[in-house]
Scaffold this motif. Sequence first.
Motif, short mmCIF file in Angstrom:
data_model
loop_
_atom_site.label_atom_id
_atom_site.label_comp_id
_atom_site.label_asym_id
_atom_site.label_seq_id
_atom_site.Cartn_x
_atom_site.Cartn_y
_atom_site.Cartn_z
N PRO A 305 0.83 -1.22 0.00
CA PRO A 305 0.00 0.00 0.00
C PRO A 305 0.86 1.26 0.00
N TYR A 306 0.30 2.34 -0.52
CA TYR A 306 1.10 3.56 -0.63
C TYR A 306 0.23 4.80 -0.57
N GLU A 307 0.90 5.93 -0.38
CA GLU A 307 0.26 7.24 -0.41
C GLU A 307 1.01 8.14 -1.38
N GLY A 308 0.25 8.97 -2.08
CA GLY A 308 0.86 9.88 -3.05
C GLY A 308 0.94 9.26 -4.43
N PRO A 309 1.20 10.06 -5.45
CA PRO A 309 1.29 9.54 -6.83
C PRO A 309 2.41 8.51 -6.96
N ARG A 310 2.14 7.47 -7.70
CA ARG A 310 3.12 6.40 -7.95
C ARG A 310 3.00 5.98 -9.41
N GLU A 311 4.09 6.04 -10.15
CA GLU A 311 4.09 5.58 -11.54
C GLU A 311 5.21 4.57 -11.73
N VAL A 312 4.82 3.34 -11.98
CA VAL A 312 5.76 2.25 -12.22
C VAL A 312 5.41 1.60 -13.54
N LEU A 313 6.40 1.43 -14.41
CA LEU A 313 6.22 0.74 -15.68
C LEU A 313 6.67 -0.70 -15.55
N VAL A 314 6.07 -1.57 -16.37
CA VAL A 314 6.31 -3.01 -16.27
C VAL A 314 6.48 -3.57 -17.68
N ALA A 315 7.36 -4.56 -17.79
CA ALA A 315 7.42 -5.37 -19.01
C ALA A 315 7.60 -6.83 -18.61
N MET A 316 6.98 -7.70 -19.37
CA MET A 316 7.08 -9.14 -19.18
C MET A 316 7.92 -9.69 -20.32
N ALA A 317 8.93 -10.49 -20.01
CA ALA A 317 9.91 -10.84 -21.04
C ALA A 317 10.31 -12.30 -20.98
N ASP A 318 10.87 -12.76 -22.11
CA ASP A 318 11.50 -14.08 -22.19
C ASP A 318 10.52 -15.19 -21.83
N ALA A 319 9.52 -15.37 -22.67
CA ALA A 319 8.43 -16.32 -22.40
C ALA A 319 8.94 -17.73 -22.15
N VAL A 320 8.33 -18.39 -21.18
CA VAL A 320 8.63 -19.77 -20.82
C VAL A 320 7.33 -20.56 -20.84
N ARG A 321 7.37 -21.78 -21.33
CA ARG A 321 6.19 -22.64 -21.33
C ARG A 321 6.13 -23.44 -20.04
N LEU A 322 4.94 -23.55 -19.49
CA LEU A 322 4.74 -24.38 -18.30
C LEU A 322 5.24 -25.79 -18.54
N ALA A 323 5.04 -26.32 -19.73
CA ALA A 323 5.45 -27.70 -20.04
C ALA A 323 6.96 -27.89 -19.90
N ASP A 324 7.73 -26.81 -19.95
CA ASP A 324 9.18 -26.90 -19.82
C ASP A 324 9.66 -26.73 -18.38
N CYS A 325 8.72 -26.69 -17.45
CA CYS A 325 9.05 -26.47 -16.03
C CYS A 325 8.64 -27.66 -15.16
N SER A 326 8.56 -28.84 -15.75
CA SER A 326 8.26 -30.09 -15.01
C SER A 326 7.00 -29.95 -14.15
N PRO A 327 5.87 -29.56 -14.73
CA PRO A 327 4.66 -29.42 -13.92
C PRO A 327 4.24 -30.77 -13.33
N THR A 328 3.64 -30.73 -12.15
CA THR A 328 3.16 -31.96 -11.50
C THR A 328 1.77 -32.34 -11.97
N ILE A 329 1.08 -31.39 -12.62
CA ILE A 329 -0.26 -31.63 -13.16
C ILE A 329 -0.21 -31.47 -14.66
N GLU A 330 -0.63 -32.48 -15.38
CA GLU A 330 -0.62 -32.43 -16.83
C GLU A 330 -1.91 -31.80 -17.34
N VAL A 331 -1.80 -30.79 -18.17
CA VAL A 331 -2.95 -30.18 -18.82
C VAL A 331 -2.62 -30.07 -20.30
N SER A 332 -3.63 -30.04 -21.12
CA SER A 332 -3.38 -29.97 -22.57
C SER A 332 -4.46 -29.15 -23.24
N ALA A 333 -4.10 -28.58 -24.36
CA ALA A 333 -5.04 -27.80 -25.17
C ALA A 333 -6.08 -28.74 -25.77
N ARG A 334 -7.23 -28.14 -26.08
CA ARG A 334 -8.31 -28.93 -26.70
C ARG A 334 -8.56 -28.42 -28.11
#
Length: 334
Positions: A305-334
């Motif tokens: 939480p904060y007081e006063g004006p706050r401006e923070v910019l964000v970027a999301m980078a270097d996409a990773v697939r869940l399938a490449d992270c050894s998930p314990t639950i298998e899901v698949s596209a339909r």
Amino acid sequence: MSPSSSASLLDVTLQLGKPGVLRAQAAGDAPGWAAEHRDALRAVVAEHGCVLVRGLELRDVAGTGTVFRQLASGLMTEREAFAARQAYPDGVYSASRWPANQQMCMHHELSYTLEFPHLMLFACLTAPASGGATAVADAPTVLAALPAELVSRFEREGWMLTRNYNEDIGASVAEAFGTDDRGAVESYCRANATEFEWQPDGGLRTRQLRSAVVRHPLTGQRCWFNQVAFLNERTLDPEIREYLVDVYGADGLPFNTCFGHGDPIGDDVVRLLNEIYEATTVREPWQAGDLLLVDNIRTAHSREPYEGPREVLVAMADAVRLADCSPTIEVSAR
């Protein structure tokens, strides 16, 4: 040059309770400094999970976006946002719109999707008068602190996220999916292992089963990687939750989480998760011009939480697939 030797070229200050801080000597050329130190900075993030860079004097969207692109392998277009953002050109966004007096609890960005950012980049253009830190917590440390039986259950069942999209609260269908065309939304949901149903009032309800524990794609470390606590109804301020239930009903909350087999996640579990996050949190107040790099898989982040004006910019980078992270639950596209 190995990541550890590359990281050693930068003088990172480590203090208890704070993220690593690096003071840059950019001489007014933040993009040039970022390009020159890209590999060393990324090595620091690989070693410590995050780093705060101070002294770049980031002041505007265009210059910050250039720095972001120098440091990332590729910026992502956000899909399935849980709250609205302002989108700027070329993969730069505002911070999520979230009430200034409310805690945005620890989470891993887009951990409920099948493809999520490996690297998060944050830049502070305007620092608030007080509060508002983007705090961080180490996911393997959080995982090690959790009761073994609770971790085992989440590994067996995963976690389920239920979302109700409407025009009144949170991200709308168009904001989350980049379109309000029903056919396009349905195609996206099928391709991303997301159950969906349109409501009589035209709203959309989705359900997503995901793994709560993954392995880091580079190090193999087991990480507590989810938004089980943040997107659970019990993390909401009680008065806000009561209001939302009165208006939308218990099944119409904008988001909620449960165990993967559908059982509710009790107050005790949500409280325990948030207590462990708090015990492992490190924070440093923003100063205008700061840059924060975060390994999104190894490191959770929050907004205080904060007081006063706050401006923070964000970027999301270097996409990773869940399938490449050894998930314990298998899901698949339909």
